[in-house]
Design an enzyme around this catalytic site. Structure first.
Site, PDB file in Angstrom:
ATOM      1  NE  ARG A 277     -13.614 -16.618  14.360  1.00 22.54           N
ATOM      2  CZ  ARG A 277     -13.528 -15.287  14.403  1.00 22.54           C
ATOM      3  NH1 ARG A 277     -14.553 -14.551  14.046  1.00 22.54           N
ATOM      4  NH2 ARG A 277     -12.405 -14.700  14.778  1.00 22.54           N
TER       5      ARG A 277
ATOM      6  CE1 TYR B 288       6.390  -3.349  -3.742  1.00 21.41           C
ATOM      7  CE2 TYR B 288       7.299  -5.156  -5.021  1.00 21.41           C
ATOM      8  CZ  TYR B 288       6.223  -4.537  -4.422  1.00 21.41           C
ATOM      9  OH  TYR B 288       4.979  -5.095  -4.519  1.00 21.41           O
TER      10      TYR B 288
ATOM     11  CB  ALA C 131      -7.242 -17.638  -3.514  1.00 20.53           C
TER      12      ALA C 131
ATOM     13  CB  CYS D 272       1.513 -12.790  -1.280  1.00 18.69           C
ATOM     14  SG  CYS D 272       0.844 -11.412  -0.377  1.00 18.69           S
TER      15      CYS D 272
ATOM     16  N   GLY E 145      -3.062 -14.907  14.047  1.00 17.46           N
ATOM     17  CA  GLY E 145      -3.549 -13.567  13.733  1.00 17.46           C
ATOM     18  C   GLY E 145      -2.441 -12.538  13.677  1.00 17.46           C
TER      19      GLY E 145
ATOM     20  CG  ASP F 194      -2.498  -5.785   5.835  1.00 19.53           C
ATOM     21  OD1 ASP F 194      -3.278  -5.717   4.861  1.00 19.53           O
ATOM     22  OD2 ASP F 194      -1.580  -6.630   5.919  1.00 19.53           O
TER      23      ASP F 194
ATOM     24  N   GLY G  29       0.818  -1.223   0.000  1.00 23.22           N
ATOM     25  CA  GLY G  29       0.000   0.000   0.000  1.00 23.22           C
ATOM     26  C   GLY G  29       0.839   1.254   0.000  1.00 23.22           C
TER      27      GLY G  29
ATOM     28  CB  ALA H 159       9.258   6.580  10.591  1.00 20.80           C
TER      29      ALA H 159
ATOM     30  CG  HIS I 151     -16.390 -30.573 -21.900  1.00 15.87           C
ATOM     31  ND1 HIS I 151     -16.821 -30.900 -20.625  1.00 15.87           N
ATOM     32  CD2 HIS I 151     -16.189 -31.747 -22.555  1.00 15.87           C
ATOM     33  CE1 HIS I 151     -16.880 -32.212 -20.519  1.00 15.87           C
ATOM     34  NE2 HIS I 151     -16.501 -32.755 -21.670  1.00 15.87           N
TER      35      HIS I 151
ATOM     36  CB  THR J  92       3.779  -8.483   5.111  1.00 21.66           C
ATOM     37  OG1 THR J  92       3.998  -7.720   6.285  1.00 21.66           O
ATOM     38  CG2 THR J  92       3.412  -9.903   5.500  1.00 21.66           C
ATOM     39  CB  CYS J  93       2.830  -8.784  -0.029  1.00 19.99           C
ATOM     40  SG  CYS J  93       2.375  -9.656  -1.526  1.00 19.99           S
TER      41      CYS J  93
ATOM     42  CD  GLU K 199      -2.291 -19.201   2.273  1.00 22.52           C
ATOM     43  OE1 GLU K 199      -1.312 -18.553   2.676  1.00 22.52           O
ATOM     44  OE2 GLU K 199      -3.089 -18.765   1.427  1.00 22.52           O
TER      45      GLU K 199
ATOM     46  CD  GLU L 198     -17.288 -28.486 -18.423  1.00 18.54           C
ATOM     47  OE1 GLU L 198     -18.082 -28.260 -19.346  1.00 18.54           O
ATOM     48  OE2 GLU L 198     -16.463 -29.423 -18.451  1.00 18.54           O
TER      49      GLU L 198
ATOM     50  CE1 TYR M 130      -7.135 -15.658   2.778  1.00 21.10           C
ATOM     51  CE2 TYR M 130      -8.146 -14.954   4.825  1.00 21.10           C
ATOM     52  CZ  TYR M 130      -8.141 -14.980   3.450  1.00 21.10           C
ATOM     53  OH  TYR M 130      -9.106 -14.344   2.751  1.00 21.10           O
TER      54      TYR M 130
ATOM     55  CE  LYS N  61       0.440 -17.734  -0.228  1.00 23.80           C
ATOM     56  NZ  LYS N  61      -0.427 -16.942   0.598  1.00 23.80           N
TER      57      LYS N  61
HETATM   58  P1  NDP Z   1      -6.441 -15.134  10.653  1.00 25.73           P
HETATM   59  O1  NDP Z   1      -7.173 -14.072  11.377  1.00 25.73           O
HETATM   60  O2  NDP Z   1      -6.876 -15.532   9.298  1.00 25.73           O
HETATM   61  O3  NDP Z   1      -6.408 -16.442  11.553  1.00 25.73           O
HETATM   62  C1  NDP Z   1      -5.950 -16.416  12.865  1.00 25.73           C
HETATM   63  C2  NDP Z   1      -6.276 -17.758  13.482  1.00 25.73           C
HETATM   64  O4  NDP Z   1      -5.695 -17.827  14.764  1.00 25.73           O
HETATM   65  C3  NDP Z   1      -7.775 -17.984  13.664  1.00 25.73           C
HETATM   66  O5  NDP Z   1      -8.056 -19.321  13.399  1.00 25.73           O
HETATM   67  C4  NDP Z   1      -7.991 -17.638  15.119  1.00 25.73           C
HETATM   68  O6  NDP Z   1      -9.074 -18.312  15.703  1.00 25.73           O
HETATM   69  C5  NDP Z   1      -6.701 -18.155  15.732  1.00 25.73           C
HETATM   70  N1  NDP Z   1      -6.370 -17.497  16.979  1.00 25.73           N
HETATM   71  C6  NDP Z   1      -6.387 -16.172  17.248  1.00 25.73           C
HETATM   72  N2  NDP Z   1      -6.030 -15.940  18.528  1.00 25.73           N
HETATM   73  C7  NDP Z   1      -5.773 -17.157  19.063  1.00 25.73           C
HETATM   74  C8  NDP Z   1      -5.389 -17.575  20.358  1.00 25.73           C
HETATM   75  N3  NDP Z   1      -5.193 -16.707  21.347  1.00 25.73           N
HETATM   76  N4  NDP Z   1      -5.218 -18.901  20.572  1.00 25.73           N
HETATM   77  C9  NDP Z   1      -5.442 -19.793  19.570  1.00 25.73           C
HETATM   78  N5  NDP Z   1      -5.826 -19.447  18.333  1.00 25.73           N
HETATM   79  C10 NDP Z   1      -5.986 -18.144  18.085  1.00 25.73           C
HETATM   80  O7  NDP Z   1      -4.940 -14.647  10.698  1.00 25.73           O
HETATM   81  P2  NDP Z   1      -3.644 -15.168   9.962  1.00 25.73           P
HETATM   82  O8  NDP Z   1      -2.562 -14.869  10.929  1.00 25.73           O
HETATM   83  O9  NDP Z   1      -3.810 -16.539   9.450  1.00 25.73           O
HETATM   84  O10 NDP Z   1      -3.536 -14.187   8.728  1.00 25.73           O
HETATM   85  C11 NDP Z   1      -3.677 -12.772   8.901  1.00 25.73           C
HETATM   86  C12 NDP Z   1      -4.303 -12.165   7.694  1.00 25.73           C
HETATM   87  O11 NDP Z   1      -3.390 -12.163   6.622  1.00 25.73           O
HETATM   88  C13 NDP Z   1      -5.512 -12.935   7.166  1.00 25.73           C
HETATM   89  O12 NDP Z   1      -6.690 -12.554   7.822  1.00 25.73           O
HETATM   90  C14 NDP Z   1      -5.533 -12.584   5.726  1.00 25.73           C
HETATM   91  O13 NDP Z   1      -6.314 -11.434   5.528  1.00 25.73           O
HETATM   92  C15 NDP Z   1      -4.074 -12.297   5.396  1.00 25.73           C
HETATM   93  N6  NDP Z   1      -3.520 -13.405   4.620  1.00 25.73           N
HETATM   94  C16 NDP Z   1      -4.001 -13.620   3.361  1.00 25.73           C
HETATM   95  C17 NDP Z   1      -3.535 -14.653   2.605  1.00 25.73           C
HETATM   96  C18 NDP Z   1      -4.094 -14.885   1.239  1.00 25.73           C
HETATM   97  O14 NDP Z   1      -4.656 -13.963   0.668  1.00 25.73           O
HETATM   98  N7  NDP Z   1      -3.993 -16.091   0.694  1.00 25.73           N
HETATM   99  C19 NDP Z   1      -2.520 -15.584   3.101  1.00 25.73           C
HETATM  100  C20 NDP Z   1      -2.100 -15.277   4.441  1.00 25.73           C
HETATM  101  C21 NDP Z   1      -2.587 -14.236   5.160  1.00 25.73           C
HETATM  102  P3  NDP Z   1     -10.576 -17.726  15.638  1.00 25.73           P
HETATM  103  O15 NDP Z   1     -11.044 -17.895  14.229  1.00 25.73           O
HETATM  104  O16 NDP Z   1     -11.301 -18.592  16.620  1.00 25.73           O
HETATM  105  O17 NDP Z   1     -10.499 -16.303  16.052  1.00 25.73           O
END
Ligand code: NDP
Length: 452
Positions: free
Chosen positions: A206, A101, A342, A50, A263, A304, A18, A117, A437, A44-45, A183, A442, A179, A53
């Site tokens: 979720r 970049y 995805a 991304c 997270g 983000d 961004g 900064a 096909h 990060t990406c 992955e 399809e 995610y 990964k």
């Molecule tokens: P997510 O928010 O997707 O997942 C975090 C996971 O950790 C959830 O399952 C959550 O559970 C669990 N969690 C959170 N706190 C705790 C805790 N205290 N104890 C145990 N489990 C916990 O975050 P990610 O870190 O996987 O990824 C961050 C973001 O990065 C994603 O939301 C996505 O937007 C982006 N990303 C995108 C990708 C793509 O486009 N392919 C690939 C990787 C990342 P619960 O659901 O119960 O809260």
């Protein structure tokens, strides 16, 4: 636009997706721009997200590809995987992207300031002791992995470290059900680790459609990931043979490494935001208006950090919009209702629009179309992998409001479908589209009978 009271018109903090997009677009529109970055170019990406990964996903898919090939007549004895080769080739590629970049910013006429900064005063940022002023300061520092503070959490790796391990983990525990966890469970399983993935709730992923979540879980179990729900680590301690993880009522695990993918939180530590009147959302992200302005008039934020979907293309769209809003002919903030996404799990998930659960709440009467099948490739490979496709249609308008898939290349397929969904395609539009096909895609234009 140009204000000679300041060193720059725009100072961007953070050279991720961004920040770089906002900086180079603003610079190309004539603004005097600087970007401050103390780590790697591309954020990060490019460095720990991304790009590496996806390279690792490709690497891990070869494993099953060799096995699948046998049914097609190939002999693939003595196939071996070498972790240092993958890791080091990845490093070389990322260094190449870092330089690109840097060049993108240079070519646009933006100044890169390497350093840390910290806000100093209104319109003034301190970079390692040097004060730089700007009419507008844009925060684009992204998010940072969060690891919950359970006993021994310091032995867990985050996604920042997992890419560059010295030694390949023969046994890996992945904590989380989002995610990153999903992955990486697929990546290391495909590369040959014994992977256990723990999710604290009843069903992982979720926020995704329930059918997709359950189907992916079943498919991942078939691939050999030991996927456990209602499970969370209580402690990690070093042992003579790796790490000992206690799981309460689910016993103990011995592993070589633990990845906590639990997270990501706003990366704002040390920015000295305390000196501002900035406001936060209830989840701790920076609150901005539709022009990315915070409650502090000279301070802006995007990507983000502002708590929308944490996705590179969203940050890029916001960066472009920001630059045009402030230095060009104006622009709307990107419309985020139908953002495709995805998960590069194995198999992939691709999705755009609403889940069945949210669609029922929003639209009331919805029709559901589903197709579940064995991909053609596996008729000869012998593998029991299956795919799922699902459409959700608003019954009152016939508009397709949700499109979901689990299966090979779901990301590639859903990207194309997302154009139609964004344009407001109806089920009748899908029905009158001729299929290609034989493809999996399809199926999206041949589902005729609703199942709900
Ligand atoms: P997510 O928010 O997707 O997942 C975090 C996971 O950790 C959830 O399952 C959550 O559970 C669990 N969690 C959170 N706190 C705790 C805790 N205290 N104890 C145990 N489990 C916990 O975050 P990610 O870190 O996987 O990824 C961050 C973001 O990065 C994603 O939301 C996505 O937007 C982006 N990303 C995108 C990708 C793509 O486009 N392919 C690939 C990787 C990342 P619960 O659901 O119960 O809260």
């Amino acid at each position: 636009m140009k204000n000679s009271c300041f060193d720059y018109d725009l100072l961007v903090i953070g050279a991720g997706s961004g920040g770089v997009r906002a900086a180079r677009t603003a610079a190309s529109l004539g603004a005097r721009v600087a970007v401050v970055e103390d780590r790697y170019m591309g954020g990060t990406c490019v460095n720990v997200g991304c790009v590496p990964k996806k390279l690792y996903v490709y690497a891990s898919e070869y494993g099953k590809g060799f096995t699948d090939a046998a049914g097609f007549g190939w002999s693939t004895e003595n196939v071996q995987f070498d972790w240092p080769t993958l890791r080091d080739n990845k490093k070389t590629e990322i260094s190449r992207l870092n330089r690109i970049y840097e060049r993108l910013l240079d070519n646009a006429g933006a100044t890169i300031i390497h350093g840390r900064a910290r806000l100093h005063d209104s319109n003034v940022v301190d970079v390692d002791g040097q004060q730089v002023s700007a009419e507008k300061v844009l925060l684009a520092t992204g998010t940072w992995p969060f690891i919950p503070p359970f006993t021994g959490h310091e032995h867990a790796l985050s996604s920042n470290e997992i890419f560059d391990l010295d030694d390949f983990p023969d046994r890996l525990l992945v904590i989380g059900g989002g995610y990153i966890a999903t992955e990486f469970a697929g990546i290391f399983n495909g590369l040959g680790s014994r992977v256990t993935q723990l999710y604290r709730g009843d069903l992982f992923m979720r926020g995704f459609d329930s059918d997709i979540r359950a189907f992916l879980a079943a498919e991942m179990l078939k691939t050999g990931v030991d996927l456990r729900f209602n499970a969370n680590p209580q402690s990690i301690e070093p042992s003579s043979d790796g790490l000992l993880v206690t799981l309460g009522n689910q016993g103990n695990l011995k592993v070589d490494a633990v990845l906590a993918a639990t997270g990501r939180r706003p990366n704002i530590e040390g920015l000295n935001l305390e000196i501002t009147d900035i406001q936060y959302t209830k989840n701790g992200f920076i609150a901005v208006d539709k022009c990315f302005q915070t409650a502090e008039p000279w301070l802006y934020a995007l990507g983000d950090l502002i708590g929308g979907p944490q996705l590179t293309p969203v940050a890029l769209a916001q960066g472009t919009a920001f630059a045009h809003q402030h230095y060009g002919q104006g622009s709307q903030a990107p419309d985020l209702e139908y953002v495709p996404t995805a998960v590069f799990s194995q198999p992939n998930v691709g999705t755009v629009g609403h889940t069945e659960e949210t669609a029922r709440k929003m639209f009331g009467d919805v029709s559901i179309f589903k197709s579940e099948f064995k991909p053609m490739k596996h008729t000869l490979s012998g593998k029991d992998e299956r795919s799922l496709m699902k459409l959700i249609v608003d019954a009152s308008t016939n508009r397709v409001v949700g499109l979901h898939m689990v299966g090979p290349d779901a990301g590639e397929i859903v990207q194309g479908m997302a154009v139609a969904i964004q344009m407001g395609a109806t089920k009748a539009d899908f029905d009158r589209t001729i299929g290609i096909h034989p493809t999996a895609a399809e199926e999206f234009v041949t589902m005729r009978e609703p199942v709900g």
